[in-house]
Design a protein around this motif. Sequence first.
Motif, PDB file in Angstrom:
ATOM      1  N   HIS A 171      50.370 163.080  73.402  1.00  0.00           N
ATOM      2  CA  HIS A 171      51.322 164.008  72.787  1.00  0.00           C
ATOM      3  C   HIS A 171      50.905 164.367  71.368  1.00  0.00           C
ATOM      4  O   HIS A 171      51.071 165.510  70.938  1.00  0.00           O
ATOM      5  CB  HIS A 171      52.715 163.396  72.783  1.00  0.00           C
ATOM      6  CG  HIS A 171      53.789 164.354  72.373  1.00  0.00           C
ATOM      7  ND1 HIS A 171      54.550 165.041  73.297  1.00  0.00           N
ATOM      8  CD2 HIS A 171      54.198 164.765  71.147  1.00  0.00           C
ATOM      9  CE1 HIS A 171      55.393 165.832  72.645  1.00  0.00           C
ATOM     10  NE2 HIS A 171      55.203 165.673  71.340  1.00  0.00           N
ATOM     11  N   LYS A 219      46.789 167.536  69.072  1.00  0.00           N
ATOM     12  CA  LYS A 219      47.008 168.970  69.234  1.00  0.00           C
ATOM     13  C   LYS A 219      45.743 169.677  69.682  1.00  0.00           C
ATOM     14  O   LYS A 219      45.788 170.755  70.260  1.00  0.00           O
ATOM     15  CB  LYS A 219      47.500 169.580  67.915  1.00  0.00           C
ATOM     16  CG  LYS A 219      48.773 168.928  67.387  1.00  0.00           C
ATOM     17  CD  LYS A 219      49.888 168.925  68.434  1.00  0.00           C
ATOM     18  CE  LYS A 219      51.139 168.232  67.916  1.00  0.00           C
ATOM     19  NZ  LYS A 219      52.160 168.073  68.967  1.00  0.00           N
ATOM     20  N   THR A 220      44.585 169.120  69.399  1.00  0.00           N
ATOM     21  CA  THR A 220      43.297 169.622  69.892  1.00  0.00           C
ATOM     22  C   THR A 220      42.500 168.438  70.423  1.00  0.00           C
ATOM     23  O   THR A 220      42.759 167.295  70.055  1.00  0.00           O
ATOM     24  CB  THR A 220      42.493 170.307  68.769  1.00  0.00           C
ATOM     25  OG1 THR A 220      42.251 169.349  67.715  1.00  0.00           O
ATOM     26  CG2 THR A 220      43.244 171.492  68.196  1.00  0.00           C
ATOM     27  N   LYS A 263      42.421 166.990  73.393  1.00  0.00           N
ATOM     28  CA  LYS A 263      43.276 166.013  74.074  1.00  0.00           C
ATOM     29  C   LYS A 263      42.467 165.046  74.929  1.00  0.00           C
ATOM     30  O   LYS A 263      42.763 163.856  74.988  1.00  0.00           O
ATOM     31  CB  LYS A 263      44.313 166.735  74.934  1.00  0.00           C
ATOM     32  CG  LYS A 263      45.412 167.439  74.143  1.00  0.00           C
ATOM     33  CD  LYS A 263      46.413 168.093  75.080  1.00  0.00           C
ATOM     34  CE  LYS A 263      47.506 168.802  74.295  1.00  0.00           C
ATOM     35  NZ  LYS A 263      48.406 167.848  73.612  1.00  0.00           N
ATOM     36  N   VAL A 289      57.687 166.830  65.289  1.00  0.00           N
ATOM     37  CA  VAL A 289      57.350 168.214  65.590  1.00  0.00           C
ATOM     38  C   VAL A 289      57.825 169.059  64.427  1.00  0.00           C
ATOM     39  O   VAL A 289      58.967 168.949  63.997  1.00  0.00           O
ATOM     40  CB  VAL A 289      58.029 168.660  66.895  1.00  0.00           C
ATOM     41  CG1 VAL A 289      57.710 170.121  67.180  1.00  0.00           C
ATOM     42  CG2 VAL A 289      57.564 167.777  68.030  1.00  0.00           C
TER      43      VAL A 289
END
Length: 466
Positions: A348, A351-352, A354, A457
Amino acid sequence: MPSDTGALTPHVSALTHVPAKHAPGEPGYRRVLLALFAAGVATFTLLFSTQALLPAISADLGVSPGAASWTVSATTAALALAVLPLSAVSERFGRRRTMTWSLTAAVLLGLALPFAPDLGALVALRTLQGVAIAGIPASAIAFIADEVRARAVIGAVGLFVAGNSIGGMAGRILTGWTANAWGWRAALATVAALSLLCAVAFRVLLPRARHFTAAPLAPRALARTVRGHLSDGLMRRLYAIGLLFMTVFGSVYTMIGYRLAGEPFGLSAGLIGSVFVIYLVGTGSSAAAGRLVARLGRRGTLYAAAGTTAAGLLLTIGDSLAAVLTGLVLLTAGFFAGHAVASASVSHAAKTGKAQASALYQVAYYVGNSAGATVGAIAFHAVGWRGVVVLGLVALTGVTGITIRATLLATAATRTAAREQARQEPRASGRAPVPATRPVPREPTGQPIRTGLARSVESTGAETIR
């Protein structure tokens, strides 16, 4: 081989319909869960196929427990080395394709294992099998992150981890009773046959990827991505937690066969294999990880997992079989809950890259298993079972310390953010805002520290990750 990119193309016009990600209750979501559950079963069945057989291998080949343990630790070490390169392969050729070929190669090597003439050949084949297996964990969690809606990711990862626990249980029970009747070579053949069935089910069930975009193989870009993940304080904490949890689990389950085969228990290979039905507890605790996080938060769940694992370790010291089995139940429940939360948090938070983020977690995880198996064997040979327990408690102290640090960082970040908000809000009295007393704490990357073991977030209206 069908394309892994599905209907998604690099240029999506306004008229092109982008398929939605799989959500709970939909047929595609159920197919993803069942397919990855089958892959998880095959992964752990193959990976730890010799673990319950170590006393039988020692006796038949005339080798020490430490030497026999290399049939486990060499496999997990090879997996740890191969998982990162294979994650790059999955970025180029697709998660689905990578998992298919990895599982096929691992099953074929499993079929060759019963014919190994000596320990050296057995360890060599197991090393190659570890390389082949690496493609599954390198791709599975990244596939989930790509194809499943964000709110269902932890549940989906939990089911994949549950498949791991079922595979670990089924493999050990099968090998234990088969070895009791026909020897350890027949037991390894049985494992290979079970894994073949799982591989077929996986390939039939797993839907095509709909949100995967192929990336070129670029070693320099891969190195930059890896450096970026390793320079992130949050990621390092999660990787360390996975490594330490697996050190405990690897040492205990590698040596438990020798403990139960010796005095005062004297269990047969079949009965020792049956002990691994306790893995079902891990199936339940990993699948329930999402609900635990909803109630306790991620850090709270990690505290509970570490405490449960430690309590289980301490119970295994006694000479009562009931106490040892109860201890294994608690240890297994705690381990699988902690592993599910840490691995899902990695997926999670990235963000890049993965696949690389998940692969680095798997590297740490299986380095922990290899270290646990090797050091646990040394400790057991030197001082007996208490040495294994001390090793596990030291590792769990590390897990708790890391989580405490994350709690302190989160508390400090929350207070700083509150002061900053108060400073920036217009004052009713018209007085100038009071300057913040200290700067926002930052990670080694220079980025502000954000709440908990996973990042909040940022201003998207999405649910905060604790």
